[in-house]
Structures are given as C-alpha cells and as structure tokens.
Design an enzyme around this catalytic site. Sequence first.
Site, PDB file in Angstrom:
ATOM      1  N   GLY A  38       0.632  -1.220  -0.072  1.00 39.19           N
ATOM      2  CA  GLY A  38      -0.151  -0.118  -0.073  1.00 39.19           C
ATOM      3  C   GLY A  38       0.741   1.428   0.034  1.00 39.19           C
ATOM      4  O   GLY A  38       1.572   1.649  -0.710  1.00 39.19           O
ATOM      5  N   THR A  40       3.380   2.248   1.880  1.00 33.75           N
ATOM      6  CA  THR A  40       4.756   2.185   2.100  1.00 33.75           C
ATOM      7  C   THR A  40       5.353   2.256   0.460  1.00 33.75           C
ATOM      8  O   THR A  40       6.231   2.626   0.200  1.00 33.75           O
ATOM      9  CB  THR A  40       5.107   1.133   2.835  1.00 33.75           C
ATOM     10  N   ASP A 127      -4.563  -3.444  14.076  1.00 34.49           N
ATOM     11  CA  ASP A 127      -3.506  -4.174  13.292  1.00 34.49           C
ATOM     12  C   ASP A 127      -3.575  -5.740  13.169  1.00 34.49           C
ATOM     13  O   ASP A 127      -3.569  -6.310  14.211  1.00 34.49           O
ATOM     14  CB  ASP A 127      -2.156  -3.663  13.144  1.00 34.49           C
ATOM     15  N   LYS A 139       9.840 -15.318  15.515  1.00 34.58           N
ATOM     16  CA  LYS A 139       9.925 -16.694  15.771  1.00 34.58           C
ATOM     17  C   LYS A 139      10.934 -17.330  15.029  1.00 34.58           C
ATOM     18  O   LYS A 139      11.737 -18.018  15.565  1.00 34.58           O
ATOM     19  CB  LYS A 139       8.577 -17.462  15.509  1.00 34.58           C
ATOM     20  N   TYR A 222      21.694  -2.016  44.290  1.00 31.11           N
ATOM     21  CA  TYR A 222      20.783  -2.710  45.300  1.00 31.11           C
ATOM     22  C   TYR A 222      19.457  -2.133  45.379  1.00 31.11           C
ATOM     23  O   TYR A 222      19.291  -1.048  44.850  1.00 31.11           O
ATOM     24  CB  TYR A 222      21.126  -3.088  46.484  1.00 31.11           C
ATOM     25  N   HIS A 284      14.032  10.312  53.064  1.00 34.92           N
ATOM     26  CA  HIS A 284      13.074   9.236  53.214  1.00 34.92           C
ATOM     27  C   HIS A 284      11.776   9.384  52.832  1.00 34.92           C
ATOM     28  O   HIS A 284      10.683   9.105  53.582  1.00 34.92           O
ATOM     29  CB  HIS A 284      13.260   8.791  54.760  1.00 34.92           C
ATOM     30  N   ARG A 519      -9.364  14.807  50.639  1.00 32.75           N
ATOM     31  CA  ARG A 519      -8.359  14.259  51.482  1.00 32.75           C
ATOM     32  C   ARG A 519      -7.134  13.682  50.726  1.00 32.75           C
ATOM     33  O   ARG A 519      -7.291  13.434  49.460  1.00 32.75           O
ATOM     34  CB  ARG A 519      -8.850  12.664  52.321  1.00 32.75           C
TER      35      ARG A 519
END
Length: 523
Positions: A38, A40, A127, A139, A222, A284, A519
């Site tokens: 298409g 592209t 798609d 794959k 860590y 903290h 709150r």
Amino acid sequence: MPQKKAIKRALLSVSDKTHLLDFAKQLHTHGIELLSTGGTARLLSDNDIPVIEVSDYTGFPEMMDGRVKTLHPKIHGGILARRGTDDAVMQKHDIPGIDLVIVNLYPFAETIAKENCTLEDAIENIDIGGPTMVRAAAKNHAHVAIVVNPSDYSLILQELEGNNGSISKELRFKLASKAFEHTAGYDGMIANYLGSIVENGKAEGFPSTFNTQFKLAQTTRYGENSHQKGAFYISGNQTGANISTAKQLQGKELSYNNIADTDAALECVKQFSSDEPACVIVKHANPCGVAIGTDLLDAYGRAFNTDTESAFGGIIAFNQELDEKTAQNIIDKQFVEVIIAPSITQGAVEAVSTKKNVRLLECGEFGEAMPRLDYKRVNGGLLVQDADLDLYEKLDIVTQRSPSEEEMRDLLFAWKVAKFVKSNAIVYCKDNMTIGVGAGQMSRINSARIAGIKAEQANLTVTGSVMASDAFFPFRDGIDAAADAGIVAVIQPGGSMRDEEVISAANEAGMAMVFTGMRHFRH
C-alpha cells in the site's frame, strides 16, 4: 542457527515512516530486493526506489479495504521457512525466502487518544497482518531479522556494511526480543481499551485485566536495602518533567532510594508556581523542609532551616533554574545526595562539580499535570488508582473567624506540602515556610506533637503558624493541642462525624478553619 544470515529480500510495511526513505535506499544499494504494501510501496516508488508491490508478488490483490494484504502463504511461508529444512516445500510452492522484515503497527494508541474516537475507529486501527508478520519473523529469527523501530535502522545498516551484506545471530536475537516486546505492548493496550468499555462504546472503567509495559532504564546497585536487587523501569512515550525524563549532568548513578526520593521532591516542588522561587528538601520520601523565597537562594535557606538535621543526605528540588550562588551555598552548607531543577546554569554545574558524587539532574520546564494511573504492588496483586492530581474540591470557611489574607496564603502553602507527606500528615507553616512536619504516625495527634518537636529543635516559633492535616480530625484533641501550641488557623478536608465538635474547639480558641472537601492520604 547460522552465525550470519545474508539478506537478499526485505519486506517493508510501516505506519511510522520516519527515516524510511534513506533506509530503503541503503538496502537497495546492498542489492536487496524490496517488497512492500500500500502506502509504503507508493512512497518508495514515488521516490524512485525499486519496489515490488505485495499484491503483484503474491498474485492476489489487497482486499476488504486493505484488511487483507499480507495474509498469504507466499509471504508467511517466506518468513517462517526454516532454511535447510523447508527448502523442498519452498521450491514446490514457489515461495522465495524473506530475510528481513521491517514492520510497525497501526497507530492504535494515537487513535484512541483522540477526543472524538469511536469504538469503530478504534477497531479499524487494530493491526492484524502487521503483528502476524512481526511474530512470525521473530519466531524464525534463526533465519530472519525483524525491525519494529526506526531507531534500529542504523544497526541493520552497520551490520550489512560490516558483515558483507549479512546480519549476525546476536543482532537477530536482540531484534526478535524487541519484536515480542512490541507486540505484547500493542496487544496489552488493545485489551486494556476493550476491557475498560462499560457503555456507549467509551473506555470509562478499569479494564477487566490490567496490562502495562515498562522499559528497563537501569539496574541499581541494590534495592531498598543492600540484600535486595533493584532496577528502574520507565513507561513509554514519557513527556514533561519527571524523574524518568530527567537528564543527569554529573554524579554517581542514582540508587533505588535516590530515584524514589527524587520523584517525591520533584512532584512536591511542581505544586508551586514558577513565578515564586520554591525549594523542597526530601528525606526518606517525606518533605522535611519546604519554602518560597525572594529568590532561589532564599528559598533554599528557609527550607534548610526547617530541619537542618533531616536535610543531611537529602534530596533538593527547585522550581526555577539553579544558579551558581545557590548551588555553591548548598555544597558549602550540607551533604546532599541529589539536586534537581528545571534547568541549571553552567556556573552551578561548575560549583557542584567540586563534589563529584553529588547527582545533579536537569528535568526541564514543568508542564500541566496530565491524568495518569498510580500503582502499588501487594503480595498477590496490584492496586491501581487515578493519580492524586487535584488540590481541593472547595475552600469552605467553617469557623466564626475567617483567616486573614496572609493566613489563607500560608494555609494553601501548607496544604500543598501536606499532600506529599506520609499519612498521618501534619504540617506547620508560617510566611511560606514549613515550621514543623509530622509524618507517618499511627495517630494524628502524635504527628502534631512531632511537628512541634521538629519546630522546637530547629528553634522555630510555632506561635502564629497555620496547620494542615491531610485528613479530618476524628476528635477535638488535635485542635486543642494545636491551639496550645499557638496555631492560629487550620486547613483540613472535613467530613468527620465529629466535625461540629472540632469546629467548636477551633471557635473556642479563636482559630480560623478551612475545609477542602478533599483528603490526601499518602501511604
């Protein structure tokens, strides 16, 4: 798996055409036959790049308004065929191998983000052929290279140039992994959208399953403690000023706790207008000092003076460009882990460079806060909620005495700070500066006591200050204690069954009290 795979034929079918023309031209110069679909194919042809239209290649036209283009054995056989195993089948059915697949998918995210997007629009932008080709190529990466992101075009070209027209198995494997990440994110996004539709074709609820994808930004030395492993992941397509987009100008790599605390400091300082120089110091995960000043240096000095003990080893965030004078004052005055600001002058960079371990971050200008979700992991599940972006529902003066103009200014300042203090949160403020902060206690009265102790330790006077509480007062004792400490005005959500009792306590003490109707618990 072959170490290197010669590339003879490539299939290109992309929605995102960034850098596509240059890439396709380079593939052609390497003698690679190009197949395309298409839009592209038309783009390549219009720019004089030789290309074979997929419909000509398969002998079947695109049909059903483009829904069926690449779903054909000659395409998928060419992608999935195991070279050396399926050669006879390929020859029997005239299926040439396709060695390189360049595919990215319909813009589903962009489609559903549009205000007027309908369910039909969303469905048409799911798609089918694209993900099928991506998964097939990934794959079969032993024989095929798959590219889903234009940023990887350069890797392909480098390998073709350096490997005599071949692509290594290492790169094929890396690209296959990226491809499955790409389709997983795409399918998860579709599942979230469809699963959140509750009525009228609009996505309005939480999805029936929750899918999200984050990209590894760094592993940390860590985690929260040295015996825990840690890593920092970021969500895709991030914009605006936040910890994930900030640019580190110098210093050691951010630790797990640095990242969490810097996020807390930055999000808090973003509450204040850039017209007023503001500074937030976090330790903290809690603001230990916050202030607005006449300039950045003044704001920093006032924030630091709230709690000089806790500021040691803290995180400092600003809402304006960090200047050399302020930076030098910080370096001279205290040990600091991280400094973050929207922008940083060269003089400030040079001042901080004398302390090479200090992490200096530039986050960019603050923008409007956009709706997002917050997550909290619990054992066996995930809590998900809308991010707490609003400040208040209303400002309702409930006492006999109204706050003065200066008191209302300080109440709103305190309320912005309290939103970022761990619950139960009590914040004392005066003259746009925190006087004492009580955080994370099991009872609100103890948070108030701690705020008073902090003020006393810092030689700051509570008398004449205002107080913010992130949630309602369940009893009048919190107001009585505040009055004894010299608090003159209080801001809180209201909503307790004993509101009248609490209001009476404020009236008896001559205090002003404002209810916000909202709150801000922060656990």
